[in-house]
Motif scaffolding. Structure first.
Motif, PDB file in Angstrom:
ATOM      1  N   PHE B  78       0.805  -1.216   0.000  1.00 54.84           N
ATOM      2  CA  PHE B  78       0.000   0.000   0.000  1.00 54.84           C
ATOM      3  C   PHE B  78       0.840   1.269   0.000  1.00 54.84           C
ATOM      4  N   LEU B  79       1.833   1.338   0.894  1.00 55.01           N
ATOM      5  CA  LEU B  79       2.643   2.549   1.015  1.00 55.01           C
ATOM      6  C   LEU B  79       3.374   2.853  -0.287  1.00 55.01           C
ATOM      7  N   ARG B  80       3.880   1.779  -0.892  1.00 54.33           N
ATOM      8  CA  ARG B  80       4.567   1.900  -2.185  1.00 54.33           C
ATOM      9  C   ARG B  80       3.631   2.519  -3.239  1.00 54.33           C
ATOM     10  N   TYR B  81       2.397   1.965  -3.312  1.00 50.64           N
ATOM     11  CA  TYR B  81       1.422   2.484  -4.286  1.00 50.64           C
ATOM     12  C   TYR B  81       1.129   3.964  -4.018  1.00 50.64           C
ATOM     13  N   LEU B  82       0.997   4.283  -2.737  1.00 50.43           N
ATOM     14  CA  LEU B  82       0.689   5.668  -2.366  1.00 50.43           C
ATOM     15  C   LEU B  82       1.809   6.602  -2.835  1.00 50.43           C
ATOM     16  N   ILE B  83       3.053   6.195  -2.547  1.00 44.55           N
ATOM     17  CA  ILE B  83       4.197   7.019  -2.968  1.00 44.55           C
ATOM     18  C   ILE B  83       4.224   7.143  -4.487  1.00 44.55           C
ATOM     19  N   ASN B  84       3.982   6.019  -5.177  1.00 44.19           N
ATOM     20  CA  ASN B  84       3.976   6.070  -6.647  1.00 44.19           C
ATOM     21  C   ASN B  84       2.933   7.049  -7.165  1.00 44.19           C
ATOM     22  N   SER B  85       1.740   7.028  -6.546  1.00 41.12           N
ATOM     23  CA  SER B  85       0.695   7.949  -6.977  1.00 41.12           C
ATOM     24  C   SER B  85       1.142   9.388  -6.782  1.00 41.12           C
ATOM     25  N   PHE B  86       1.817   9.653  -5.655  1.00 44.12           N
ATOM     26  CA  PHE B  86       2.317  11.006  -5.413  1.00 44.12           C
ATOM     27  C   PHE B  86       3.355  11.397  -6.457  1.00 44.12           C
ATOM     28  N   VAL B  87       4.273  10.486  -6.763  1.00 48.80           N
ATOM     29  CA  VAL B  87       5.330  10.782  -7.740  1.00 48.80           C
ATOM     30  C   VAL B  87       4.729  11.087  -9.108  1.00 48.80           C
ATOM     31  N   VAL B  88       3.827  10.189  -9.559  1.00 49.79           N
ATOM     32  CA  VAL B  88       3.256  10.353 -10.897  1.00 49.79           C
ATOM     33  C   VAL B  88       2.402  11.616 -10.964  1.00 49.79           C
ATOM     34  N   THR B  89       1.513  11.788  -9.978  1.00 50.99           N
ATOM     35  CA  THR B  89       0.636  12.959  -9.993  1.00 50.99           C
ATOM     36  C   THR B  89       1.451  14.235  -9.873  1.00 50.99           C
ATOM     37  N   GLY B  90       2.436  14.241  -8.967  1.00 48.63           N
ATOM     38  CA  GLY B  90       3.273  15.429  -8.774  1.00 48.63           C
ATOM     39  C   GLY B  90       4.037  15.784 -10.035  1.00 48.63           C
ATOM     40  N   GLY B  91       4.650  14.785 -10.662  1.00 49.32           N
ATOM     41  CA  GLY B  91       5.413  15.023 -11.879  1.00 49.32           C
ATOM     42  C   GLY B  91       4.533  15.574 -12.983  1.00 49.32           C
ATOM     43  N   ALA B  92       3.363  14.935 -13.169  1.00 44.44           N
ATOM     44  CA  ALA B  92       2.468  15.376 -14.240  1.00 44.44           C
ATOM     45  C   ALA B  92       1.952  16.781 -13.970  1.00 44.44           C
ATOM     46  N   MET B  93       1.600  17.054 -12.709  1.00 46.04           N
ATOM     47  CA  MET B  93       1.058  18.379 -12.397  1.00 46.04           C
ATOM     48  C   MET B  93       2.087  19.475 -12.626  1.00 46.04           C
ATOM     49  N   ALA B  94       3.348  19.204 -12.229  1.00 49.34           N
ATOM     50  CA  ALA B  94       4.404  20.196 -12.430  1.00 49.34           C
ATOM     51  C   ALA B  94       4.547  20.504 -13.920  1.00 49.34           C
ATOM     52  N   LEU B  95       4.558  19.442 -14.738  1.00 40.45           N
ATOM     53  CA  LEU B  95       4.712  19.642 -16.180  1.00 40.45           C
ATOM     54  C   LEU B  95       3.497  20.341 -16.783  1.00 40.45           C
ATOM     55  N   VAL B  96       2.306  19.892 -16.387  1.00 47.04           N
ATOM     56  CA  VAL B  96       1.075  20.463 -16.954  1.00 47.04           C
ATOM     57  C   VAL B  96       0.998  21.956 -16.667  1.00 47.04           C
ATOM     58  N   LEU B  97       1.264  22.335 -15.415  1.00 41.13           N
ATOM     59  CA  LEU B  97       1.117  23.746 -15.067  1.00 41.13           C
ATOM     60  C   LEU B  97       2.208  24.593 -15.721  1.00 41.13           C
ATOM     61  N   THR B  98       3.437  24.067 -15.769  1.00 45.75           N
ATOM     62  CA  THR B  98       4.520  24.826 -16.391  1.00 45.75           C
ATOM     63  C   THR B  98       4.262  25.013 -17.883  1.00 45.75           C
ATOM     64  N   LEU B  99       4.049  23.891 -18.576  1.00 45.54           N
ATOM     65  CA  LEU B  99       3.880  23.975 -20.032  1.00 45.54           C
ATOM     66  C   LEU B  99       2.578  24.682 -20.394  1.00 45.54           C
ATOM     67  N   GLY B 100       1.527  24.420 -19.625  1.00 48.31           N
ATOM     68  CA  GLY B 100       0.235  25.041 -19.911  1.00 48.31           C
ATOM     69  C   GLY B 100       0.306  26.553 -19.765  1.00 48.31           C
ATOM     70  N   THR B 101       0.991  27.012 -18.713  1.00 52.36           N
ATOM     71  CA  THR B 101       1.122  28.455 -18.517  1.00 52.36           C
ATOM     72  C   THR B 101       1.963  29.081 -19.626  1.00 52.36           C
ATOM     73  N   MET B 102       3.024  28.374 -20.027  1.00 51.60           N
ATOM     74  CA  MET B 102       3.870  28.895 -21.111  1.00 51.60           C
ATOM     75  C   MET B 102       3.054  29.114 -22.376  1.00 51.60           C
ATOM     76  N   ALA B 103       2.316  28.073 -22.795  1.00 51.74           N
ATOM     77  CA  ALA B 103       1.544  28.184 -24.033  1.00 51.74           C
ATOM     78  C   ALA B 103       0.463  29.250 -23.898  1.00 51.74           C
ATOM     79  N   ALA B 104      -0.246  29.229 -22.772  1.00 54.05           N
ATOM     80  CA  ALA B 104      -1.343  30.180 -22.587  1.00 54.05           C
ATOM     81  C   ALA B 104      -0.809  31.606 -22.584  1.00 54.05           C
ATOM     82  N   TYR B 105       0.352  31.798 -21.965  1.00 54.02           N
ATOM     83  CA  TYR B 105       0.934  33.137 -21.896  1.00 54.02           C
ATOM     84  C   TYR B 105       1.261  33.646 -23.292  1.00 54.02           C
TER      85      TYR B 105
END
Lengths: 306, 287
Positions: B78-105
C-alpha cells in the motif's frame, strides 16, 4: 535592429509554445491518427502485417461472433446512456433546483452531493461491489432488515439486475457533477427575470419548465454531451464490478470492455488483436464524434442569450 | 447581474411556501444521507471483523480495533502504491502547469501568426477520448522504452491535462491589464523577466483552478496504468487496489479498510478545500 528584435521575439514565443505543442502532438494527436491507420492492417501480436482495407471493420460489424458481441455491447451503452440521463442528469437538475433556493444547510448538502465525485471510480466500484454482496452486502441487509427478504438477491450475479446495479453505482458516484453545473447555471439567471416570473405565476411547475429550464440550456448542453461521451467510454466501473467479460454472460458487456478485450486479450478471448481492436476504436470514435456534434449543434440552437 | 438565491416569495401564502420548502428540504436531506451513508458504512466496516460486518453492519464500531489497517499497511504494498501515486501525480502536475502556462501566456499576451490556430489545436484535444487511442499509445511507449516506467504515465497525463489548462489559463491571462507589462517594457525589462516577475504572480488563482481540474482525474486514473505498468513496485494507488482487493477477497473488513485508506487522502483534502474543488472540477463545464 528592428529585425533582430523580431527574431528575438519569435524565438521567445517559440520557446514558450513549442514544448507544450510537442506533448499534445506526440501523445494525443499522433496516437489518434495512428489508431485510424492501424485499423486497416492485419496484426500479428505487436507486429504490423499487410494492408487489408476494410476487412477489420467488416469483421467486427458483420462476421459472427463479433457482430453479435458488438451489437450486445452497443445496446448496453445505449441503455446506460438513457438510464443515466434520467438518474444522473435528471436527478441532478432537481437537486440543483432544491439547492438553489438556499434553504438552511444548502452549503452542507452541496458539499455532500459532490463528495463521491472526487473519489476514484476504482474505489467506488469496489465499494458498491461489496455493497451488492449477496450475504455481507448492506443492500441486502437493509432489505432483510425491513422485512423485504424476498427482494434480497445477488444483484451483480444475475443477468436481469447486473447492468442496473452498475448504473445505480455510477449515478451515486457522479450525480454531484450535473447538480453543481446546473446550480451554477441557475445562479446566473438574472433576478429581474425571476421577479417578473413571480408576478406572472404561482406555479412552481410553470416556473421550472418555462423559465429555469430554458435559461439553464447552456449547462444542459454541457452535461448532456459529457454524459454521452462518458457513457460510450464506460470502462472502469464495469471492469471492476463485472470483470473484463461483462459477467454474468455478457449482460454488462459494453464497448469499452469489448474493445479492451479485443485489443489486449484476456483469459477467455485468448490472443490480442490490434487490427480488430483498432477498427472498434475507430468506429466508437466516429460514432461519439458524430453524435456529440449533432447533440451540441441541436442543443446550442435552443440556448437563449440573457 | 445579481445572483439569485433565496428569493422570498412575495405574495404566496406562508403555508404553501413552508410546504414546498419543507418538501425540498426533505429531498435534500434524503439525498445527502444517500451520498454520505456508503462512505460512513465503508469507514465503519473498516474497523470490523467478518462476523461483526455480517451481524451488525451499521453499528458504530470499536475504533481502537485497527487490525485491518495494520494488515493493509504491513502485508500489502500500500505505502509503495501511495508514494507512486504522489510521484506520478506530482510530476504530471508540475509539467502540466509549467507547459500550460507557457503556451497560454504566449497565446494570450502576444500577437503572432498562428496563435489562434495553436489555441484551436489545444482545444481539439479537449473532447477527444484518448482511451480509444490506447493501442498506438501502447506501441509508442514501447518504442520509447517507457513501458513499465512512470514517465509513460507522467507524459500521457501531461498531454491530457494541457488542453484544459491552456483553455483556462488563456482566458485568465487575456483578462489581465496591459499597464504593468507596458511599464516594465518601457523600463527595458526582457520579455522573460516580464513574464516571470510581473505576470506569473498574477495568474496564481487560475493555476489553482486548472490544477484541481487536472489533479483529481490524474490521481484517480486507472486505465493508463492498467496498460502501461505491470511491475508491482511501480503501480499507482487505484491500480494497486485491484491487486490487494483480489488477495483478500473474502476478508471484508480488510477490503473496507483498504478502500478507506485509499479514499481518505482525497476526502480530507476535499472537505478542507471543497469550494476550490467544486470550482475547479466544474471549471470546464461552466462558462
Amino acid at each position: 535592429m528592428a529585425k533582430l528584435r523580431m527574431t528575438g521575439r519569435g524565438l521567445w514565443i517559440t520557446t514558450l509554445v513549442a514544448p507544450p505543442l510537442a506533448f499534445v502532438a506526440l501523445f494525443i494527436v499522433y496516437p489518434i491518427i495512428a489508431a485510424f491507420a492501424y485499423a486497416f492492417f492485419d496484426w500479428q501480436g505487436l507486429l504490423r502485417g499487410e494492408f487489408v482495407g476494410f476487412a477489420n471493420f467488416h469483421q467486427v460489424l458483420f462476421v459472427e461472433p463479433y457482430a453479435s458481441w458488438t451489437r450486445n455491447a452497443f445496446t448496453h451503452n445505449i441503455i446506460v446512456f438513457f438510464a443515466l440521463m434520467v438518474l444522473q442528469n435528471g436527478l441532478g437538475f432537481l437537486l440543483a433546483y432544491g439547492l438553489w433556493r438556499g434553504l438552511p444547510g444548502a452549503r452542507f448538502h452541496r458539499i455532500a452531493v459532490f463528495m463521491p465525485v472526487v473519489l476514484s471510480t476504482i474505489i467506488v466500484g469496489y465499494l458498491w461491489k461489496l455493497f451488492y454482496h449477496p450475504l455481507f452486502g448492506p443492500v441486502n441487509q437493509v432489505l432483510r432488515g425491513i422485512g423485504l427478504d424476498q427482494l434480497a438477491q445477488p444483484w451483480l450475479g444475475q443477468s436481469s439486475t447486473a447492468l442496473w446495479a452498475l448504473i445505480i453505482a455510477n449515478a451515486w458516484h457522479l450525480v454531484g457533477f450535473p447538480t453543481l453545473v446546473f446550480l451554477a447555471g441557475m445562479q446566473r439567471i438574472p433576478t429581474e427575470i425571476l421577479d417578473a416570473a413571480r408576478m406572472e405565476t404561482e406555479s412552481e411547475w410553470v416556473k421550472i419548465t418555462q423559465i429555469v429550464w430554458p435559461l439553464v440550456a447552456p449547462s444542459a448542453t454541457i452535461v448532456f454531451v459529457l454524459l454521452f461521451v462518458g457513457a460510450f467510454n464506460w470502462f472502469e466501473l464495469p471492469y471492476i464490478m463485472a470483470g473484463l467479460d461483462g459477467s454474468p454472460f455478457g449482460s454488462t458487456d459494453v464497448l469499452g470492455l469489448y474493445f479492451y478485450r479485443t485489443a489486449f486479450g484476456n483469459v477467455s478471448a485468448g490472443t490480442q488483436d490490434f487490427g480488430l481492436g483498432s477498427a472498434l476504436a475507430v468506429l466508437i470514435f466516429i460514432f461519439i464524434a458524430a453524435v456529440a456534434s449533432v447533440i451540441t449543434v441541436r442543443l446550442r440552437a435552443r440556448e437563449i442569450q440573457v | 447581474m445579481t445572483v439569485a438565491t433565496a428569493n422570498p416569495p412575495q405574495h404566496n401564502s406562508l403555508l404553501g411556501t413552508l410546504g414546498r420548502d419543507g418538501l425540498i428540504q426533505i429531498i435534500l436531506i434524503a439525498n445527502t444521507f444517500i451520498m454520505l451513508a456508503p462512505i460512513v458504512i465503508m469507514v465503519f466496516s473498516a474497523f470490523k471483523t467478518n462476523p461483526e460486518i455480517f451481524q451488525s453492519p451499521f453499528s458504530i464500531p470499536d475504533f481502537t480495533h485497527v487490525d485491518n489497517f495494520v494488515r493493509i499497511w504491513t502485508e500489502t504494498n500500500f505505502l509503495r502504491y501511495l508514494i507512486n501515486s504522489f510521484v506520478v501525480t506530482g510530476g504530471a502536475m508540475a509539467l502540466v502547469l509549467t507547459l500550460g502556462t507557457m503556451a497560454a501566456y504566449a497565446i494570450a499576451r502576444y500577437e503572432f501568426f498562428g496563435a489562434s490556430f495553436i489555441l484551436l489545436f489545444f482545444l481539439a484535444g479537449l473532447t477527444l477520448p484518448l482511451k480509444l487511442a490506447i493501442i498506438p499509445l501502447f506501441m509508442l511507449m514501447r518504442d520509447l522504452g517507457l513501458l513499465n516506467n512512470q514517465f509513460s504515465l507522467i507524459f500521457v497525463y501531461t498531454a491530457m491535462g494541457l488542453p484544459t489548462t491552456v483553455f483556462i489559463m488563456t482566458g485568465f491571462i487575456r483578462s489581465l491589464p496591459n499597464e504593468l507589462e507596458d511599464a516594465a517594457r518601457m523600463d527595458g525589462a526582457s520579455e522573460a523577466r516580464i513574464m516571470w516577475a510581473i505576470m506569473l504572480p498574477l495568474v496564481r488563482p487560475a493555476m489553482v483552478i486548472a490544477g484541481i481540474q487536472n489533479v483529481v482525474p490524474i490521481w484517480n486514473d486507472f486505465f493508463f496504468p492498467l496498460v502501461f505498468i505491470q511491475n508491482d513496485n511501480l503501480k499507482t494507488l487505484p491500480q494497486g487496489l485491484t491487486t490487494f482487493m483480489g488477495e483478500y477477497s473474502t476478508d471484508y473488513g480488510v477490503l473496507y479498510s483498504g478502500l478507506t485508506l485509499s479514499a481518505l487522502p482525497i476526502i480530507i483534502i476535499y472537505i478542507l478545500l471543497s469550494r476550490q474543488f467544486i470550482a475547479g472540477m466544474t471549471a470546464g463545464a461552466i462558462k
